[in-house]
Motif scaffolding. Structure first.
Motif, PDB file in Angstrom:
ATOM      1  N   SER A 213      24.165   6.495  19.238  1.00 61.85           N
ATOM      2  CA  SER A 213      25.275   7.433  19.376  1.00 61.85           C
ATOM      3  C   SER A 213      25.473   8.233  18.085  1.00 61.85           C
ATOM      4  N   THR A 214      26.267   9.266  18.195  1.00 61.94           N
ATOM      5  CA  THR A 214      26.541  10.123  17.041  1.00 61.94           C
ATOM      6  C   THR A 214      27.368   9.393  15.994  1.00 61.94           C
TER       7      THR A 214
ATOM      8  N   GLN B  94      25.223   7.320  13.920  1.00 65.80           N
ATOM      9  CA  GLN B  94      24.476   8.172  12.995  1.00 65.80           C
ATOM     10  C   GLN B  94      25.341   8.528  11.794  1.00 65.80           C
TER      11      GLN B  94
END
Length: 132
Positions: free
Chosen positions: A69-70, A73
């Protein structure tokens, strides 16, 4: 998601405790019908300051679920590799700070467990006096 909401509710409860009794004086108390706008904004600011660490903690705690997922990240790769924070991540300073605050809070709440009596008589009297 339920754990994250629970942690944010704990942050709200902590704001009420912080506003009601900070050392020996009240800073920004939250009272029914008696809260100033500046006190309300101060407590909202505390909740907003708590929301980012809650997301970071949940991202770290549930890293397997947030693998691609972002948010993983951002917190798992970019923030951990910032030059200033790199030392803190390698030595788990944030985890130890969380444990120290939890211990201090536990000790404080063991010494002063309640704000006032739990019967609610003062609240009932205030509500009765407001009725026409």
């Amino acid at each position: 998601a339920l754990f994250t909401v629970y942690l944010l509710f704990c942050a709200v409860k902590g704001c009420f405790k912080f506003g009601l009794r900070f050392l020996f004086f009240t800073v920004h108390p939250m009272k029914i019908g008696g809260t100033y706008m500046s006190s309300f904004m101060f407590n909202i600011g505390l909740v907003l300051l708590c929301s980012l660490p809650v997301v970071q903690f949940c991202t770290t705690a549930f890293s397997d679920y947030a693998r691609f997922s972002t948010v993983r990240q951002l917190f798992g790769v970019q923030v951990e590799n910032l030059q200033f924070f790199n030392y803190f991540w390698r030595n788990n300073v944030f985890v130890y700070a969380l444990l120290v605050f939890a211990l201090l809070t536990t000790l404080y709440l063991l010494c002063r467990p309640k704000d006032s009596s739990g019967d609610g008589q003062a609240l009932r009297d205030r509500l009765k006096s407001r009725r026409p």
